[in-house]
Design a protein around this motif. Structure first.
Motif, PDB file in Angstrom:
ATOM      1  N   UNK A 146      -2.265   0.219  -5.708  1.00  0.00           N
ATOM      2  CA  UNK A 146      -3.468   0.255  -4.882  1.00  0.00           C
ATOM      3  C   UNK A 146      -4.668   0.311  -5.827  1.00  0.00           C
ATOM      4  N   UNK A 147      -5.510  -0.726  -5.753  1.00  0.00           N
ATOM      5  CA  UNK A 147      -6.677  -0.861  -6.623  1.00  0.00           C
ATOM      6  C   UNK A 147      -7.888  -1.079  -5.734  1.00  0.00           C
ATOM      7  N   UNK A 148      -8.842  -0.177  -5.807  1.00  0.00           N
ATOM      8  CA  UNK A 148     -10.048  -0.240  -4.965  1.00  0.00           C
ATOM      9  C   UNK A 148      -9.703  -0.401  -3.490  1.00  0.00           C
ATOM     10  N   UNK A 149      -8.653   0.278  -3.051  1.00  0.00           N
ATOM     11  CA  UNK A 149      -8.261   0.255  -1.649  1.00  0.00           C
ATOM     12  C   UNK A 149      -7.423  -0.937  -1.229  1.00  0.00           C
ATOM     13  N   UNK A 150      -7.199  -1.887  -2.123  1.00  0.00           N
ATOM     14  CA  UNK A 150      -6.395  -3.075  -1.823  1.00  0.00           C
ATOM     15  C   UNK A 150      -5.045  -2.977  -2.515  1.00  0.00           C
ATOM     16  N   UNK A 151      -3.996  -3.481  -1.870  1.00  0.00           N
ATOM     17  CA  UNK A 151      -2.639  -3.402  -2.403  1.00  0.00           C
ATOM     18  C   UNK A 151      -2.248  -4.714  -3.077  1.00  0.00           C
ATOM     19  N   UNK A 152      -1.640  -4.597  -4.281  1.00  0.00           N
ATOM     20  CA  UNK A 152      -1.181  -5.753  -5.043  1.00  0.00           C
ATOM     21  C   UNK A 152       0.204  -5.454  -5.598  1.00  0.00           C
ATOM     22  N   UNK A 153       1.072  -6.464  -5.680  1.00  0.00           N
ATOM     23  CA  UNK A 153       2.371  -6.282  -6.307  1.00  0.00           C
ATOM     24  C   UNK A 153       2.206  -5.976  -7.793  1.00  0.00           C
ATOM     25  N   UNK A 154       3.075  -5.130  -8.312  1.00  0.00           N
ATOM     26  CA  UNK A 154       3.000  -4.653  -9.689  1.00  0.00           C
ATOM     27  C   UNK A 154       3.093  -5.782 -10.719  1.00  0.00           C
ATOM     28  N   UNK A 155       3.804  -6.851 -10.412  1.00  0.00           N
ATOM     29  CA  UNK A 155       4.078  -7.876 -11.416  1.00  0.00           C
ATOM     30  C   UNK A 155       2.866  -8.744 -11.758  1.00  0.00           C
TER      31      UNK A 155
END
Length: 82
Positions: free
Chosen positions: A67-76
């Motif tokens: 979770x970066x700045x409230x947005x979710x992204x896959x780790x890869x």
């Protein structure tokens, strides 16, 4: 995996800690927030940009999410900076 099995697995997880194996095979405990560098363009971020991970989550398929700045992204999409 059903909801009960997922709940059982997540009992042992924390959204504020991730364990990382370093290049020289050391196990490190990394606490949020921690820095990552983007591997490619993703969302509003460009390749090579350094951003802070606020939390670490897991999808129902057990894929790690940052979770970066409230947005979710896959780790890869990221390299962890230690």
């Amino acid at each position: 995996m059903n909801k009960n099995q997922l709940a059982e697995q997540l009992k042992y997880c924390s959204p504020n800690i991730i364990y990382v194996v370093t290049w020289n095979n050391l196990l490190k405990k990394v606490f949020c927030p921690f820095r990552v560098q983007t591997r490619n363009d993703i969302g509003e971020y460009y390749k090579g940009e350094i951003v802070w991970v606020e939390q670490v989550k897991v999808t129902p398929e057990l894929k790690t999410i940052f979770v970066i700045n409230g947005d979710a992204y896959y780790y890869y999409h990221f390299d962890i900076i230690i």
